[in-house]
Design a protein around this motif. Structure first.
Motif, PDB file in Angstrom:
ATOM      1  N   GLN A 234       0.887  -1.240   0.034  1.00  0.00           N
ATOM      2  CA  GLN A 234       0.049   0.054  -0.151  1.00  0.00           C
ATOM      3  C   GLN A 234       0.930   1.276   0.114  1.00  0.00           C
ATOM      4  OE1 GLN A 234      -2.247   0.371   3.295  1.00  0.00           O
ATOM      5  NE2 GLN A 234      -3.325   2.159   2.875  1.00  0.00           N
ATOM      6  N   VAL A 235       0.610   2.005  -0.992  1.00  0.00           N
ATOM      7  CA  VAL A 235       1.520   3.353  -1.105  1.00  0.00           C
ATOM      8  C   VAL A 235       0.914   4.342  -0.219  1.00  0.00           C
ATOM      9  CG1 VAL A 235       2.278   5.053  -2.500  1.00  0.00           C
ATOM     10  CG2 VAL A 235       1.852   2.654  -3.639  1.00  0.00           C
ATOM     11  N   GLN A 236       1.928   4.862   0.545  1.00  0.00           N
ATOM     12  CA  GLN A 236       1.550   5.948   1.463  1.00  0.00           C
ATOM     13  C   GLN A 236       2.446   7.152   1.459  1.00  0.00           C
ATOM     14  OE1 GLN A 236       1.490   3.938   5.201  1.00  0.00           O
ATOM     15  NE2 GLN A 236      -0.668   4.013   5.453  1.00  0.00           N
ATOM     16  N   LEU A 237       1.894   8.356   1.535  1.00  0.00           N
ATOM     17  CA  LEU A 237       2.716   9.457   1.474  1.00  0.00           C
ATOM     18  C   LEU A 237       2.453  10.499   2.678  1.00  0.00           C
ATOM     19  CD1 LEU A 237       2.417   8.722  -1.523  1.00  0.00           C
ATOM     20  CD2 LEU A 237       2.189  11.299  -2.381  1.00  0.00           C
ATOM     21  N   GLN A 238       3.558  10.971   3.159  1.00  0.00           N
ATOM     22  CA  GLN A 238       3.666  11.850   4.499  1.00  0.00           C
ATOM     23  C   GLN A 238       4.525  12.986   4.336  1.00  0.00           C
ATOM     24  OE1 GLN A 238       2.001  10.977   7.462  1.00  0.00           O
ATOM     25  NE2 GLN A 238       2.397  13.081   7.650  1.00  0.00           N
ATOM     26  N   GLU A 239       3.587  14.261   4.687  1.00  0.00           N
ATOM     27  CA  GLU A 239       4.412  15.587   4.505  1.00  0.00           C
ATOM     28  C   GLU A 239       4.969  15.854   5.674  1.00  0.00           C
ATOM     29  OE1 GLU A 239       0.422  15.524   2.417  1.00  0.00           O
ATOM     30  OE2 GLU A 239       1.009  15.004   4.279  1.00  0.00           O
ATOM     31  N   SER A 240       6.064  16.500   5.743  1.00  0.00           N
ATOM     32  CA  SER A 240       6.668  17.088   6.931  1.00  0.00           C
ATOM     33  C   SER A 240       7.202  18.659   6.537  1.00  0.00           C
ATOM     34  CB  SER A 240       7.777  16.182   7.455  1.00  0.00           C
ATOM     35  OG  SER A 240       8.816  15.874   6.295  1.00  0.00           O
TER      36      SER A 240
ATOM     37  N   ARG B 171       0.408  11.395  -5.493  1.00  0.00           N
ATOM     38  CA  ARG B 171       1.037  10.552  -6.722  1.00  0.00           C
ATOM     39  C   ARG B 171       0.364  10.720  -7.809  1.00  0.00           C
ATOM     40  NH1 ARG B 171       1.592   4.116  -6.819  1.00  0.00           N
ATOM     41  NH2 ARG B 171      -0.486   4.411  -6.606  1.00  0.00           N
ATOM     42  N   ALA B 172       0.773  11.092  -9.060  1.00  0.00           N
ATOM     43  CA  ALA B 172      -0.051  11.130 -10.283  1.00  0.00           C
ATOM     44  C   ALA B 172       0.310  10.008 -11.219  1.00  0.00           C
ATOM     45  CB  ALA B 172       0.014  12.414 -10.745  1.00  0.00           C
ATOM     46  N   THR B 173      -0.669   8.976 -11.558  1.00  0.00           N
ATOM     47  CA  THR B 173      -0.528   8.140 -12.774  1.00  0.00           C
ATOM     48  C   THR B 173      -0.833   8.913 -14.078  1.00  0.00           C
ATOM     49  OG1 THR B 173      -2.436   7.005 -12.754  1.00  0.00           O
ATOM     50  CG2 THR B 173      -0.694   6.288 -11.052  1.00  0.00           C
ATOM     51  N   SER B 174      -0.798   8.318 -15.028  1.00  0.00           N
ATOM     52  CA  SER B 174      -1.192   8.803 -16.386  1.00  0.00           C
ATOM     53  C   SER B 174      -2.972   9.308 -16.232  1.00  0.00           C
ATOM     54  CB  SER B 174      -0.982   8.063 -17.431  1.00  0.00           C
ATOM     55  OG  SER B 174      -1.804   6.564 -17.299  1.00  0.00           O
ATOM     56  N   ASP B 175      -3.602   8.559 -15.189  1.00  0.00           N
ATOM     57  CA  ASP B 175      -4.943   8.608 -15.294  1.00  0.00           C
ATOM     58  C   ASP B 175      -5.415   9.411 -14.028  1.00  0.00           C
ATOM     59  OD1 ASP B 175      -4.916   5.802 -16.908  1.00  0.00           O
ATOM     60  OD2 ASP B 175      -5.640   7.459 -17.829  1.00  0.00           O
ATOM     61  N   TRP B 176      -4.673   9.069 -12.832  1.00  0.00           N
ATOM     62  CA  TRP B 176      -5.491   9.821 -11.603  1.00  0.00           C
ATOM     63  C   TRP B 176      -4.338  10.180 -10.533  1.00  0.00           C
ATOM     64  CZ3 TRP B 176      -5.815   3.947 -12.379  1.00  0.00           C
ATOM     65  CH2 TRP B 176      -5.002   3.255 -11.672  1.00  0.00           C
ATOM     66  N   PHE B 177      -4.972  10.737  -9.609  1.00  0.00           N
ATOM     67  CA  PHE B 177      -3.985  11.245  -8.472  1.00  0.00           C
ATOM     68  C   PHE B 177      -4.474  10.388  -7.338  1.00  0.00           C
ATOM     69  CE2 PHE B 177      -2.289  15.976  -8.590  1.00  0.00           C
ATOM     70  CZ  PHE B 177      -1.872  15.904 -10.026  1.00  0.00           C
ATOM     71  N   ASP B 178      -3.548   9.642  -6.919  1.00  0.00           N
ATOM     72  CA  ASP B 178      -3.654   8.607  -5.590  1.00  0.00           C
ATOM     73  C   ASP B 178      -2.667   7.818  -5.429  1.00  0.00           C
ATOM     74  OD1 ASP B 178      -5.923   7.407  -3.851  1.00  0.00           O
ATOM     75  OD2 ASP B 178      -4.487   5.875  -4.612  1.00  0.00           O
ATOM     76  N   PRO B 179      -2.106   7.923  -4.334  1.00  0.00           N
ATOM     77  CA  PRO B 179      -2.955   8.441  -3.048  1.00  0.00           C
ATOM     78  C   PRO B 179      -2.392   9.935  -2.659  1.00  0.00           C
ATOM     79  CG  PRO B 179      -0.876   7.206  -2.225  1.00  0.00           C
ATOM     80  CD  PRO B 179      -0.907   7.115  -3.892  1.00  0.00           C
ATOM     81  N   TRP B 180      -2.931  10.291  -1.727  1.00  0.00           N
ATOM     82  CA  TRP B 180      -2.801  11.758  -1.453  1.00  0.00           C
ATOM     83  C   TRP B 180      -2.039  11.416   0.062  1.00  0.00           C
ATOM     84  CZ3 TRP B 180      -5.007  16.559  -3.376  1.00  0.00           C
ATOM     85  CH2 TRP B 180      -5.219  16.408  -4.662  1.00  0.00           C
ATOM     86  N   GLY B 181      -1.113  12.555   0.635  1.00  0.00           N
ATOM     87  CA  GLY B 181      -0.850  12.438   1.902  1.00  0.00           C
ATOM     88  C   GLY B 181      -1.964  13.112   2.713  1.00  0.00           C
ATOM     89  N   GLN B 182      -1.763  12.978   4.149  1.00  0.00           N
ATOM     90  CA  GLN B 182      -2.622  13.614   5.044  1.00  0.00           C
ATOM     91  C   GLN B 182      -2.662  15.080   5.097  1.00  0.00           C
ATOM     92  OE1 GLN B 182      -4.997  12.094   7.154  1.00  0.00           O
ATOM     93  NE2 GLN B 182      -4.829  10.509   5.611  1.00  0.00           N
ATOM     94  N   GLY B 183      -1.604  15.698   4.480  1.00  0.00           N
ATOM     95  CA  GLY B 183      -1.528  17.281   4.282  1.00  0.00           C
ATOM     96  C   GLY B 183      -1.145  17.874   5.707  1.00  0.00           C
ATOM     97  N   THR B 184      -0.245  18.980   5.597  1.00  0.00           N
ATOM     98  CA  THR B 184       0.275  19.529   6.416  1.00  0.00           C
ATOM     99  C   THR B 184      -0.063  21.130   6.481  1.00  0.00           C
ATOM    100  OG1 THR B 184       2.593  19.843   7.865  1.00  0.00           O
ATOM    101  CG2 THR B 184       2.668  20.125   5.555  1.00  0.00           C
ATOM    102  N   LEU B 185      -0.526  21.644   7.602  1.00  0.00           N
ATOM    103  CA  LEU B 185      -0.892  23.315   7.739  1.00  0.00           C
ATOM    104  C   LEU B 185       0.313  24.006   7.865  1.00  0.00           C
ATOM    105  CD1 LEU B 185      -2.854  25.452   7.799  1.00  0.00           C
ATOM    106  CD2 LEU B 185      -2.861  25.037  10.204  1.00  0.00           C
ATOM    107  N   VAL B 186       0.542  24.830   6.944  1.00  0.00           N
ATOM    108  CA  VAL B 186       1.751  26.009   7.056  1.00  0.00           C
ATOM    109  C   VAL B 186       1.093  27.311   7.224  1.00  0.00           C
ATOM    110  CG1 VAL B 186       3.505  26.982   5.744  1.00  0.00           C
ATOM    111  CG2 VAL B 186       3.107  24.448   5.470  1.00  0.00           C
ATOM    112  N   THR B 187       1.685  28.078   8.264  1.00  0.00           N
ATOM    113  CA  THR B 187       0.876  29.479   8.450  1.00  0.00           C
ATOM    114  C   THR B 187       1.917  30.315   8.261  1.00  0.00           C
ATOM    115  OG1 THR B 187      -0.565  28.377  10.195  1.00  0.00           O
ATOM    116  CG2 THR B 187      -0.048  30.641  10.368  1.00  0.00           C
TER     117      THR B 187
END
Lengths: 112, 117
Positions: free
Chosen positions: B1-7, B98-114
């Protein structure tokens, strides 16, 4: 840039009833390779976006079959056959046919 | 399972540089995908920032192009975003995807930058 316009911006729906969201593009999303790169994303409260539909009508892995996509050219629709509580959130259409990639403004689905 | 994590830092001073990293697990960053950044101001919609391929090719949103640089670190299986001269308007949740030729998946959980002094 391609502009995607979603209607409605807010959709109060009764549980078990259908819902429909429209996405209109400022130009055709048909790529010269024959594919149309129009996707639908769901964003539940406090969550990242999640892919539901890609290439207009193809359901992504694990997406319930109550979600369906249709359309062609510049007009696209996301339908939910019977809304369930977990469907609450904001829905976005997205195009990746032409750079820069763009999103619709989002449609907020809420329960009446 | 692919996972992405922002930091990265959650607070950046105005006129400073925003720096974020997206760690990829469950897949090689050298696979045939484009690696993307998308942002979302609190309570607002989504904006595509840009993408990078493993060979270093990039596509940026023209609205941000003059301030954005993306890079890939194959040894760490991660990719990064730098945005210079930030203002309060850059305050947002930043997502990698991640973007393949057809879709954007997965997405990371996101990180808030102020952006604030």
């Amino acid at each position: 840039d391609i502009v995607l316009t979603q209607t409605p911006l807010s959709s109060p729906v009764t549980l078990g009833q259908p819902a429909s969201i429209s996405c209109r593009s400022s130009q055709s999303l048909a790529h010269n390779n024959g594919n149309t790169y129009l996707s639908w994303l769901q964003q539940r409260p406090g969550q990242p976006p999640r892919l539901l539909i890609y290439n207009i009508y193809k359901r992504f892995s694990g997406v319930p079959d109550r979600f369906s996509g249709s359309g062609a050219g510049t007009d696209f629709t996301l339908k939910i056959s019977r809304v369930e509580p977990e469907d609450v959130g904001v829905y976005y259409c997205m195009q990746t046919t032409q750079l820069p990639y763009t999103f619709g403004q989002g449609t907020k689905l809420e329960i009446k | 399972q692919v996972q992405l994590q922002e930091s990265g830092p959650g607070l950046v001073k105005p006129s400073g540089t925003l720096s974020l990293t997206c760690a990829v697990s469950g897949a090689s960053i050298s696979s045939s995908n484009w690696w993307n950044w998308v942002r979302q101001p609190p309570g607002e919609g989504l904006e595509w920032i840009g993408e990078i391929y493993i060979d270093g090719s990039t596509n940026y949103n023209p609205s941000l192009k003059s301030r954005v640089t993306m890079s890939v670190d194959k040894s760490k299986n991660q990719f990064s975003l730098k945005m210079t001269s930030v203002t309060a308007a850059d305050t947002a949740f930043y997502y990698c995807a991640r973007a393949t030729s057809d879709w954007f998946d997965p997405w990371g959980q996101g990180t808030l930058v102020t952006v604030s002094s």
